[in-house]
Design a protein around this motif. Sequence first.
Motif, PDB file in Angstrom:
ATOM      1  N   ASN A  11     -23.598 -75.065  22.956  1.00 49.49           N
ATOM      2  CA  ASN A  11     -22.659 -74.104  23.540  1.00 49.49           C
ATOM      3  C   ASN A  11     -22.246 -73.026  22.535  1.00 49.49           C
ATOM      4  O   ASN A  11     -21.238 -72.348  22.705  1.00 49.49           O
ATOM      5  CB  ASN A  11     -21.440 -74.805  24.158  1.00 49.49           C
ATOM      6  CG  ASN A  11     -20.588 -75.503  23.127  1.00 49.49           C
ATOM      7  OD1 ASN A  11     -20.884 -75.516  21.936  1.00 49.49           O
ATOM      8  ND2 ASN A  11     -19.506 -76.100  23.599  1.00 49.49           N
TER       9      ASN A  11
ATOM     10  N   ILE B 188     -19.415 -66.552  26.333  1.00 47.71           N
ATOM     11  CA  ILE B 188     -18.268 -66.963  27.143  1.00 47.71           C
ATOM     12  C   ILE B 188     -18.755 -67.599  28.446  1.00 47.71           C
ATOM     13  O   ILE B 188     -18.301 -68.675  28.842  1.00 47.71           O
ATOM     14  CB  ILE B 188     -17.362 -65.755  27.466  1.00 47.71           C
ATOM     15  CG1 ILE B 188     -16.954 -65.019  26.202  1.00 47.71           C
ATOM     16  CG2 ILE B 188     -16.174 -66.193  28.283  1.00 47.71           C
ATOM     17  CD1 ILE B 188     -16.003 -65.796  25.331  1.00 47.71           C
TER      18      ILE B 188
ATOM     19  N   ARG C 222     -20.306 -71.043  27.845  1.00 51.48           N
ATOM     20  CA  ARG C 222     -19.380 -72.146  27.615  1.00 51.48           C
ATOM     21  C   ARG C 222     -18.672 -72.569  28.885  1.00 51.48           C
ATOM     22  O   ARG C 222     -18.278 -73.718  29.028  1.00 51.48           O
ATOM     23  CB  ARG C 222     -18.356 -71.745  26.548  1.00 51.48           C
ATOM     24  CG  ARG C 222     -18.984 -71.630  25.182  1.00 51.48           C
ATOM     25  CD  ARG C 222     -18.073 -70.894  24.226  1.00 51.48           C
ATOM     26  NE  ARG C 222     -18.769 -70.572  22.991  1.00 51.48           N
ATOM     27  CZ  ARG C 222     -18.503 -69.539  22.223  1.00 51.48           C
ATOM     28  NH1 ARG C 222     -17.532 -68.712  22.566  1.00 51.48           N
ATOM     29  NH2 ARG C 222     -19.188 -69.335  21.123  1.00 51.48           N
ATOM     30  N   ARG C 223     -18.466 -71.597  29.794  1.00 56.48           N
ATOM     31  CA  ARG C 223     -17.773 -71.961  31.026  1.00 56.48           C
ATOM     32  C   ARG C 223     -18.654 -72.809  31.930  1.00 56.48           C
ATOM     33  O   ARG C 223     -18.159 -73.434  32.862  1.00 56.48           O
ATOM     34  CB  ARG C 223     -17.326 -70.696  31.768  1.00 56.48           C
ATOM     35  CG  ARG C 223     -16.223 -69.982  31.040  1.00 56.48           C
ATOM     36  CD  ARG C 223     -15.706 -68.792  31.799  1.00 56.48           C
ATOM     37  NE  ARG C 223     -14.800 -68.023  30.949  1.00 56.48           N
ATOM     38  CZ  ARG C 223     -14.250 -66.877  31.305  1.00 56.48           C
ATOM     39  NH1 ARG C 223     -14.535 -66.361  32.488  1.00 56.48           N
ATOM     40  NH2 ARG C 223     -13.443 -66.249  30.488  1.00 56.48           N
TER      41      ARG C 223
ATOM     42  N   TYR D   5     -17.479 -79.824  27.758  1.00 53.92           N
ATOM     43  CA  TYR D   5     -17.407 -80.235  26.345  1.00 53.92           C
ATOM     44  C   TYR D   5     -16.251 -81.195  26.162  1.00 53.92           C
ATOM     45  O   TYR D   5     -15.122 -80.901  26.536  1.00 53.92           O
ATOM     46  CB  TYR D   5     -17.219 -78.985  25.489  1.00 53.92           C
ATOM     47  CG  TYR D   5     -17.147 -79.228  24.001  1.00 53.92           C
ATOM     48  CD1 TYR D   5     -15.933 -79.192  23.322  1.00 53.92           C
ATOM     49  CD2 TYR D   5     -18.306 -79.479  23.262  1.00 53.92           C
ATOM     50  CE1 TYR D   5     -15.865 -79.405  21.959  1.00 53.92           C
ATOM     51  CE2 TYR D   5     -18.241 -79.689  21.894  1.00 53.92           C
ATOM     52  CZ  TYR D   5     -17.027 -79.649  21.241  1.00 53.92           C
ATOM     53  OH  TYR D   5     -16.969 -79.853  19.885  1.00 53.92           O
TER      54      TYR D   5
ATOM     55  N   VAL E 132     -10.769 -73.848  33.332  1.00 56.78           N
ATOM     56  CA  VAL E 132     -11.955 -72.996  33.460  1.00 56.78           C
ATOM     57  C   VAL E 132     -12.026 -72.369  34.850  1.00 56.78           C
ATOM     58  O   VAL E 132     -12.491 -71.244  35.019  1.00 56.78           O
ATOM     59  CB  VAL E 132     -13.243 -73.787  33.108  1.00 56.78           C
ATOM     60  CG1 VAL E 132     -13.499 -74.875  34.148  1.00 56.78           C
ATOM     61  CG2 VAL E 132     -14.429 -72.866  33.018  1.00 56.78           C
TER      62      VAL E 132
ATOM     63  N   LEU F 163     -10.019 -69.362  34.852  1.00 55.52           N
ATOM     64  CA  LEU F 163     -10.722 -68.247  34.211  1.00 55.52           C
ATOM     65  C   LEU F 163     -11.708 -67.620  35.186  1.00 55.52           C
ATOM     66  O   LEU F 163     -12.009 -66.435  35.115  1.00 55.52           O
ATOM     67  CB  LEU F 163     -11.481 -68.725  32.973  1.00 55.52           C
ATOM     68  CG  LEU F 163     -10.644 -69.335  31.848  1.00 55.52           C
ATOM     69  CD1 LEU F 163     -11.545 -69.817  30.725  1.00 55.52           C
ATOM     70  CD2 LEU F 163      -9.642 -68.327  31.328  1.00 55.52           C
TER      71      LEU F 163
ATOM     72  N   THR G 199     -12.076 -72.120  22.597  1.00 56.63           N
ATOM     73  CA  THR G 199     -13.380 -71.456  22.564  1.00 56.63           C
ATOM     74  C   THR G 199     -14.389 -72.222  23.390  1.00 56.63           C
ATOM     75  O   THR G 199     -15.132 -71.651  24.188  1.00 56.63           O
ATOM     76  CB  THR G 199     -13.899 -71.374  21.126  1.00 56.63           C
ATOM     77  OG1 THR G 199     -12.850 -70.930  20.281  1.00 56.63           O
ATOM     78  CG2 THR G 199     -15.067 -70.411  21.034  1.00 56.63           C
ATOM     79  N   ALA G 200     -14.405 -73.547  23.228  1.00 57.45           N
ATOM     80  CA  ALA G 200     -15.404 -74.359  23.928  1.00 57.45           C
ATOM     81  C   ALA G 200     -15.217 -74.307  25.434  1.00 57.45           C
ATOM     82  O   ALA G 200     -16.178 -74.430  26.196  1.00 57.45           O
ATOM     83  CB  ALA G 200     -15.334 -75.803  23.441  1.00 57.45           C
ATOM     84  N   THR G 201     -13.974 -74.114  25.867  1.00 58.42           N
ATOM     85  CA  THR G 201     -13.744 -74.039  27.303  1.00 58.42           C
ATOM     86  C   THR G 201     -14.213 -72.705  27.853  1.00 58.42           C
ATOM     87  O   THR G 201     -14.388 -72.536  29.061  1.00 58.42           O
ATOM     88  CB  THR G 201     -12.238 -74.205  27.613  1.00 58.42           C
ATOM     89  OG1 THR G 201     -11.755 -75.316  26.886  1.00 58.42           O
ATOM     90  CG2 THR G 201     -11.989 -74.403  29.080  1.00 58.42           C
ATOM     91  N   GLY G 202     -14.423 -71.724  26.971  1.00 64.27           N
ATOM     92  CA  GLY G 202     -14.915 -70.434  27.425  1.00 64.27           C
ATOM     93  C   GLY G 202     -13.831 -69.379  27.525  1.00 64.27           C
ATOM     94  O   GLY G 202     -13.954 -68.426  28.295  1.00 64.27           O
ATOM     95  N   LEU G 203     -12.737 -69.526  26.744  1.00 65.90           N
ATOM     96  CA  LEU G 203     -11.705 -68.486  26.730  1.00 65.90           C
ATOM     97  C   LEU G 203     -12.134 -67.367  25.785  1.00 65.90           C
ATOM     98  O   LEU G 203     -12.664 -67.626  24.719  1.00 65.90           O
ATOM     99  CB  LEU G 203     -10.373 -69.064  26.232  1.00 65.90           C
ATOM    100  CG  LEU G 203      -9.447 -69.687  27.258  1.00 65.90           C
ATOM    101  CD1 LEU G 203      -9.994 -71.010  27.741  1.00 65.90           C
ATOM    102  CD2 LEU G 203      -8.074 -69.907  26.666  1.00 65.90           C
ATOM    103  N   THR G 204     -11.879 -66.117  26.227  1.00 67.87           N
ATOM    104  CA  THR G 204     -12.114 -65.011  25.304  1.00 67.87           C
ATOM    105  C   THR G 204     -10.988 -65.001  24.278  1.00 67.87           C
ATOM    106  O   THR G 204      -9.989 -65.701  24.442  1.00 67.87           O
ATOM    107  CB  THR G 204     -12.085 -63.664  26.049  1.00 67.87           C
ATOM    108  OG1 THR G 204     -10.782 -63.507  26.616  1.00 67.87           O
ATOM    109  CG2 THR G 204     -13.134 -63.606  27.138  1.00 67.87           C
TER     110      THR G 204
ATOM    111  N   GLN H 198      -7.791 -64.140  25.935  1.00 65.98           N
ATOM    112  CA  GLN H 198      -7.264 -65.223  26.753  1.00 65.98           C
ATOM    113  C   GLN H 198      -6.694 -66.327  25.878  1.00 65.98           C
ATOM    114  O   GLN H 198      -5.664 -66.930  26.195  1.00 65.98           O
ATOM    115  CB  GLN H 198      -8.354 -65.794  27.662  1.00 65.98           C
ATOM    116  CG  GLN H 198      -8.703 -64.870  28.802  1.00 65.98           C
ATOM    117  CD  GLN H 198     -10.003 -65.242  29.480  1.00 65.98           C
ATOM    118  OE1 GLN H 198     -10.864 -65.908  28.892  1.00 65.98           O
ATOM    119  NE2 GLN H 198     -10.169 -64.817  30.712  1.00 65.98           N
TER     120      GLN H 198
END
Lengths: 248, 528
Positions: free
Chosen positions: A50, A73, A76-77, A81, A101, A104, B120-125, B128
Amino acid sequence: MIYFENVSKIYDGESHPVVNNVSFFVRKGEILTLLGSSGAGKTTLLKMVNRLCEPSQGQVTLDGRAVHTFDPIELRRQIGYVSQNIGLFPHMTVEDNITLVLRLQKKNKKSRKKRADELLELVDLNPRDYATRFPDELSGGEQQRVSVAKALAADPEYLLMDEPFAALDPIIRDELQTELLRLNTALNKTILFVTHDINEALRLSNTIGIMHKGKLEQIGTRAELLQSPANAFVKSFMATALTARNED
Amino acid sequence: MNIIDSSLLQFILYQWPALLEKTWQQIYLVTLATFLSIIIGIPLALLAHYYKRLRTIVLSIANILQTIPSLALLAFLLPLFGIGSKPAIIAMALYGLLPIVRATLTGIESVSAQLLETATATGLTAYQTLYILELPLAAPNIISGIKTSAVINVGVATLAAFIGAGGLGDFIMRGLAVDSTRLILLGAIPAAILALFMDGFIGFIAKLSDKRVHRHSYKKSKYTLWLIILIILAFITGVTFKLLYLEPRRAEIIVASKNFTESMILAELTAIMIEDHTEIKVDRKLNLGSTVICHRAMLNQQIDIYPEYTGTAYLIILHKLYNPNLTEQDIYNTVKTAYKKQFNIVWLAPFGFSNSQGIAVRADMAQQYHLKTISDLKKIPQQFSFAAPSESFQRADGVPGLRKAYDLPLNNTREMDMSLMYDALKNKLVDVSTVFTTDGRIPKYHLQVLIDDKHVAPPYYAAPLIRDAILKRYPQLESVLAPLANILDENTMQQLNAEVDSDHKTPHEVALAFLKGKGLVAESGTAE
């Protein structure tokens, strides 16, 4: 399928690579465990999927597409993890943590709540009791169940799990391993699992990769590792399992 | 003595409208300043967090700003903004930056690396991560910083009165000027209460946003929170609008004075004459901190009339050297010409008396050592203590002049506010001090002024100063104020001063009564 192709990682100023020319693949729907002691490089490898970490050489591909071509980004979404330390935000409720997530991805509140309840049921926690609690109001085992639920929120194809049960006591660890197996029978995710506990590896996976100081010593089924160890290291490593487990 | 006596009650009732108004001023000064500190401070802290190189600079600047004494900061802003609320709010905003910047930085930097990795791993910029993770976790620190800043600002706001910004500091300053403990407390106590209230109120708002406390009624507390924030923002917008656009539309004439009794009485005499004989609306801005502040305010057209002394103008504003051969007429003519030419300010006819800076001792001490003139001070023990205001140590006619002309070493000196000297002399805390020769406390405390036999101090004849533009716009003012020429002598001035200082009347009352007595205003008088 996750494919590691000649992957190496060396940090600036270091003389030894943390990951040394590793290649292997994780088949669709299987749980592959990377096994080894601390510093073996297994977590580093995991994080390359990731893009929490980038390889110095080689590449990682997901279903044929190189990971570095994805927007990090978005990537990872779509990958779940779970790490060893509790990856829950202390100031958010359980359901907010789980559906982060989805938030988001701009899903509305109602659908998020519904999904949170589903996932809590999935990990065997009663939504009415747990949804509005805060992480510090849960036990270690409950927290990791929630972490798993969170990782599954966007229904990702891949799950990365970095020694998720290491900090828990043996009984809870055993319970959660059972849970994971049960879950994946139903969900059929592709899981890359990292651990230093050989018994955990043997329990969860058919395919195990043994790592030592950055090198992938051997990768194969339990039978292959036990009966045809590639070298002395693998042999003595597997031996510790036999004495502890007393079976197989 | 019964503390809660009727005169205290009367006092509070009489001051009540002013108290409400000044508390209101204090509130909006503090609110605006804190708001500015927040919207400047938090982004600054975020910048310092993301750009490590900026971190030291930002912290150093905020640190320095807070180390500068608040009064000095106000003084720096004077040439840029003049007097009033604007420089006060800016000074307070700068002053309150450090607690907020520091607290925000500390809060954000204490978010663990593990949580950041999870984000970060969750995908936040990055953005965010900031508003979903870092800011909420830093919130307790930030709130604490805001509280500190607000409470500090309540204190600094009381100093803002120095530059005519209003607020509870007005009471404190006036209380110091007219020697009234009640007035001082009338300013100090509400200010302290206000500080406590701000602290509590901010804490209350913070609690409203805490999900944990309100987990079951979260919707309701969220609405309440937004409502309160909306009200505060509306308040801030309203006051800012008023300050920036409406304030310039002020009264037609503003009469000002310095922060001591005599100056206020003279200003009131001028103001009352204008009010009684014309239709012009007059506002008062009494209690400006010093000569320079008044002068600046005139140049910035923020005030129109104020009473000044020829000697002061000669020495401090025109920076000329006094020599004893100059007569009072010479000095008056010099300042009149110079002010018209350089500043477009007109000196009207003097009030008639001179209030020099004199030297005084207790009457009994004068008797003991046979002191009549300043030269006689050589007779008393060399270690006598000598008090003078800060200005005196800079002015040529002040301490330096005394040392030189009279050959007095004056080693044991104290710097004090002018209004405190008389009590200090009376209570034997100092032996000799500068005084204003027309102060009412001189006869009341049995003090004796020593004769300036070497004429170190120039004459100080008081006269109203008016901006030329105002005189041109309202030419009738010349004749309206003409009766004030030579209307006072030293004794009368002393008396009027005494009525304010010792009898605790207001300058307005005293001025009005005097003018009525002279038949210069109608018996019905004017409202304040």
